[in-house]
Design a protein around this motif. Structure first.
Motif, PDB file in Angstrom:
ATOM      1  N   ALA A   5       0.853  -1.187   0.000  1.00  0.00           N
ATOM      2  CA  ALA A   5       0.000   0.000   0.000  1.00  0.00           C
ATOM      3  C   ALA A   5       0.885   1.232   0.000  1.00  0.00           C
ATOM      4  O   ALA A   5       1.817   1.331   0.804  1.00  0.00           O
ATOM      5  N   LEU A   6       0.597   2.167  -0.903  1.00  0.00           N
ATOM      6  CA  LEU A   6       1.334   3.420  -0.990  1.00  0.00           C
ATOM      7  C   LEU A   6       0.349   4.573  -0.918  1.00  0.00           C
ATOM      8  O   LEU A   6      -0.553   4.684  -1.757  1.00  0.00           O
ATOM      9  N   ILE A   7       0.497   5.413   0.106  1.00  0.00           N
ATOM     10  CA  ILE A   7      -0.374   6.574   0.265  1.00  0.00           C
ATOM     11  C   ILE A   7       0.267   7.773  -0.425  1.00  0.00           C
ATOM     12  O   ILE A   7       1.470   8.016  -0.283  1.00  0.00           O
ATOM     13  N   VAL A   8      -0.536   8.511  -1.165  1.00  0.00           N
ATOM     14  CA  VAL A   8      -0.072   9.708  -1.854  1.00  0.00           C
ATOM     15  C   VAL A   8      -0.065  10.870  -0.862  1.00  0.00           C
ATOM     16  O   VAL A   8      -1.115  11.271  -0.350  1.00  0.00           O
ATOM     17  N   HIS A   9       1.121  11.408  -0.587  1.00  0.00           N
ATOM     18  CA  HIS A   9       1.209  12.503   0.384  1.00  0.00           C
ATOM     19  C   HIS A   9       0.764  13.817  -0.234  1.00  0.00           C
ATOM     20  O   HIS A   9       1.090  14.136  -1.376  1.00  0.00           O
ATOM     21  N   ASP A  10       0.023  14.574   0.558  1.00  0.00           N
ATOM     22  CA  ASP A  10      -0.368  15.936   0.204  1.00  0.00           C
ATOM     23  C   ASP A  10      -0.450  16.685   1.526  1.00  0.00           C
ATOM     24  O   ASP A  10      -1.147  16.240   2.454  1.00  0.00           O
ATOM     25  N   THR A  11       0.234  17.798   1.628  1.00  0.00           N
ATOM     26  CA  THR A  11       0.440  18.438   2.928  1.00  0.00           C
ATOM     27  C   THR A  11      -0.860  18.818   3.624  1.00  0.00           C
ATOM     28  O   THR A  11      -1.035  18.537   4.816  1.00  0.00           O
ATOM     29  N   PHE A  12      -1.803  19.454   2.930  1.00  0.00           N
ATOM     30  CA  PHE A  12      -3.018  19.892   3.623  1.00  0.00           C
ATOM     31  C   PHE A  12      -3.858  18.727   4.127  1.00  0.00           C
ATOM     32  O   PHE A  12      -4.175  18.668   5.325  1.00  0.00           O
ATOM     33  N   PRO A  13      -4.260  17.783   3.291  1.00  0.00           N
ATOM     34  CA  PRO A  13      -5.076  16.681   3.826  1.00  0.00           C
ATOM     35  C   PRO A  13      -4.323  15.771   4.780  1.00  0.00           C
ATOM     36  O   PRO A  13      -4.935  15.137   5.640  1.00  0.00           O
ATOM     37  N   ALA A  14      -2.996  15.704   4.668  1.00  0.00           N
ATOM     38  CA  ALA A  14      -2.226  14.897   5.618  1.00  0.00           C
ATOM     39  C   ALA A  14      -2.060  15.628   6.942  1.00  0.00           C
ATOM     40  O   ALA A  14      -1.938  15.005   7.997  1.00  0.00           O
TER      41      ALA A  14
END
Length: 566
Positions: A216-225
């Motif tokens: 499993a690879l989660i796509v990082h994005d600063t605001f939603p993370a």
């Protein structure tokens, strides 16, 4: 406050029917008045000494199963003794928590094939990965990549991002947070802007494993993370800790990790897809997974070390109802040694996170002893492995020294920011239980008002140790001073919080500073004292509000206690 490898409980937001006729007599009775509490002043010099000591380089960042743990546990036992507590685990001050430490080494690049050319992404810079499995090496070769939207399977909401696909041997590419996160309000299937458990990354890894995925690879994005890539890289860059399992976690995926947002864009573009367009589609009910026609390979070795860590437990026995318990929790652990800063400092000292909460825990014990035994017993629990996924509190919740159906409620303390006192109080997770009456009484006495929780999109309710107890039905306070600071108002509070999250959180710079303003920490300490003490001085049994996700398990546990005649 944890970011990595958090406990992965299946605590979905289900529609529950309260078992009203089965409740215990105290639960059926009209709520009792909230007892008035006279606070006992906390010692600022004592708090300073504890935070300075716990966050010193001598404690090496307080990593579990290290020499830093030995020093921390010995120091906490000494502080609990000095406070006047009794050993809290059948004559012992500690509870053993069996652990396994897994460190990914020799991480090869993430290779993606099937497009016009092979793409190779660098560990750390472009992606991070590790394994929950206790195995010497991880080697995933030519696994099909599948975009699964937010990676959510919520039958009660009619939502399944894995519908119609067999994930065996495949790698799930997953968006962080949940579909409603851009909503301005808290209205929506997934509570709008307020992050749900489905939005938390530990849930996503857990669900991928349930679906049979190889990775499993989660796509990082600063605001939603709610944090930058530096936090991901630091958190996943060293040893990862887990509670030992009989099956060596072989039911988990072979590898879990994160990829930078730009990396995900490149991968999807190679598959003829657009990340922005797919992300928009994934917000809609009925979204179906998208096979990308690409394959990925990932390989690394796992350095494994089994050992044990320890929770530290002290108790102040009650004088009228000693077999009813009020729980105070704070985690003593931090990251140990982590990625070095520009000056070569590689000790993540964890002064704010969570030497502050741990110091308050001992100080509250001392204050309650000074005030005299309450009607109910008060348990002071310093837990380990919070930074590795709430594992110390989870282990206690699975193996409670004091029965959870006799634990009235509790107070959790995590990462108390230095700075000014506030005019307001914020409640993490919102109004979930009848503990609200106790909070309102304390706020009235302290002339405070309640404001909506800041940054509900960050899902803080699922990121600290109260969650391990709450999901088993124990109402827990997760509250703190708000953002209307005196002086400076919200601007001052946001400036301090913003600087900490951007520069210091899970970094070597989270260090004790002799110039700290302790007035806000002392204010929170008084609030926690009032909340815990008032619970300990009543015969009331606060419950979760009807319809809350934790109400049914509390009703059941109290009903079982009543059936047993206790």
């Amino acid at each position: 406050m944890t970011q990595i490898n958090e406990v992965r409980p299946v605590k979905h937001r289900l529609p529950f029917i309260a078992l009203a006729l089965a409740l215990s007599a105290p639960a059926l009775a009209k709520p009792l008045p909230v007892p008035s509490v006279t606070p006992v002043a906390l010692s600022q010099p004592g708090l300073e000494e504890m935070v300075r000591t716990l966050s010193s380089d001598a404690f090496e960042g307080r990593a579990p199963s290290t020499a830093g743990e030995d020093k921390t546990v010995a120091y906490l036992i000494d502080r609990f003794k000095a406070a006047g507590l009794q050993p809290g685990n059948r004559g012992s001050w500690t509870q053993d928590v069996p652990t396994v430490e897994i460190t990914a080494q020799n991480v090869a690049g993430l290779a993606v094939t099937g497009g016009k050319q092979t793409m190779l992404f660098a560990p750390g810079k472009d992606f991070v990965a590790g394994s929950y499995r206790v195995t010497a090496s991880t080697d995933i070769r030519d696994a099909e990549l599948v975009f699964v939207g937010y990676g959510i399977n919520a039958p009660e909401l009619g939502w399944n991002d894995y519908a119609g696909i067999d994930m065996k041997g495949k790698i799930a590419v997953i968006l962080v947070n949940d579909p409603d996160y851009e909503t301005a309000s808290e209205q929506g299937l997934f509570k709008g802007r307020r992050m749900t458990w489905y939005g938390r990354w530990p849930y996503k890894f857990e669900e991928a494993a349930r679906q049979g995925a190889a990775g499993a690879l989660i796509v990082h994005d600063t605001f939603p993370a709610a944090y930058g890539w530096n936090v991901v890289e630091s958190s996943w860059g060293g040893a990862q800790y887990f509670v030992q399992k009989p099956n060596d976690a072989m039911d988990q995926t072979q590898a879990n990790g994160w990829v930078q947002n730009d990396v995900a864009k490149q991968i999807l573009a190679a598959a003829g897809q657009d990340l922005t367009a797919l992300s928009a589609a994934a917000k809609q009910k009925g979204f179906k997974p998208v096979p990308l026609g690409l394959k990925a390979s990932l390989k690394f070795d796992n350095q494994i070390r089994k050992g044990q860590s320890r929770n530290v437990i002290g108790i102040l026995p009650g004088k009228k109802r000693p077999d009813e318990y009020v729980l105070y929790t704070a985690h003593w652990d931090h990251l140990g040694r982590c990625k070095a800063d520009a000056q070569g400092d590689d000790v993540c000292n964890g002064a704010v996170d969570n030497a502050t909460g741990t110091a308050l825990l001992a100080s509250l014990a001392q204050a309650n002893v000074k005030a005299g035994a309450a009607d109910r017993s008060q348990v002071f629990l310093a837990v380990t492995l919070e930074e590795s996924g709430l594992l110390g509190s989870e282990f206690y919740a699975q193996n409670p020294v004091y029965p959870l159906n006799r634990t009235v409620g509790g107070v959790n303390m995590d990462a108390i920011a230095p700075g000014s006192p506030a005019r307001d109080v914020q409640v993490t997770g919102g109004d979930k239980s009848e503990l609200t009456r106790y909070l309102k009484a304390a706020m009235g006495a302290m002339k405070l008002y309640e404001t909506p929780e800041d940054h509900v999109e960050r899902g803080h309710y699922y990121r600290s140790d109260h969650f391990s107890m709450a999901k088993r039905g124990v109402p827990m306070f997760a509250v703190g001073r708000g953002s209307d600071w005196v002086p400076g108002g919200k601007a001052a509070a946001e400036a301090v919080a913003g600087k900490y999250v951007k520069n210091d959180y899970h970094q070597p710079s989270d260090q004790f500073d002799g110039k700290w303003d302790w007035s806000g920490i002392l204010q929170e300490g008084e609030l926690y004292y009032r909340l815990g003490r008032s619970l300990a001085m009543t015969a009331d049994w606060p419950n979760w509000h009807p319809g809350d996700e934790f109400r049914a398990i509390r009703d059941q546990s109290r009903a079982e206690l009543r059936k047993a005649g206790k």
